[in-house]
Design an enzyme around this catalytic site. Structure first.
Site, short mmCIF file in Angstrom:
data_model
loop_
_atom_site.label_atom_id
_atom_site.label_comp_id
_atom_site.label_asym_id
_atom_site.label_seq_id
_atom_site.Cartn_x
_atom_site.Cartn_y
_atom_site.Cartn_z
N ARG A 1 30.98 11.88 8.73
CA ARG A 1 30.60 13.31 8.69
C ARG A 1 29.79 13.62 7.44
O ARG A 1 28.81 14.36 7.50
CB ARG A 1 31.84 14.21 8.77
CG ARG A 1 32.50 14.17 10.15
CD ARG A 1 33.77 15.01 10.17
NE ARG A 1 34.70 14.48 9.17
CZ ARG A 1 35.59 15.21 8.49
NH1 ARG A 1 35.70 16.49 8.71
NH2 ARG A 1 36.39 14.65 7.62
N ASN B 1 35.53 16.33 13.24
CA ASN B 1 36.38 15.31 13.85
C ASN B 1 37.10 15.91 15.05
O ASN B 1 37.65 17.01 14.96
CB ASN B 1 37.43 14.79 12.85
CG ASN B 1 36.88 13.78 11.88
OD1 ASN B 1 35.83 13.18 12.11
ND2 ASN B 1 37.57 13.59 10.78
#
Length: 95
Positions: A24, A42
């Site tokens: 990320r 997520n």
């Protein structure tokens, strides 16, 4: 308007070993380099959902990064969806 400059929203679901490996953060860095807004999140099933808004050309470049093999971890597949931008993002965040 030139091809590739219209504003779009890209939603990409990235499957593989993409949680707990800096994916990320890496995605956020690439998106900010391209001037995109959005989020990398997520998901409970192990995927990462990437939502990015900006020009179509810049979103396509981000998608190439996601599929390109240089991301941390291991990307097995990327499913993409294109839509009109929602305009709800400021900056690019990790969630």
């Amino acid at each position: 308007m030139e091809s590739g400059t219209e504003a779009v929203r890209l939603t990409a679901w990235v499957r593989g070993r993409v949680q707990g490996v800096g994916f990320r953060w890496w995605t956020r860095s690439r998106a900010l380099e391209l001037g995109l807004t959005g989020a990398a999140t997520n998901l409970a099933d192990g995927r990462v959902e990437v939502v990015a808004e900006g020009s179509r050309g810049d979103c396509e470049r981000l998608l190439e990064h996601l599929k390109g093999g240089l991301a941390p971890g291991r990307v097995d597949s990327v499913v993409e969806r294109w839509a009109s931008p929602g305009g709800t993002f400021t900056g690019f965040v990790e969630r």
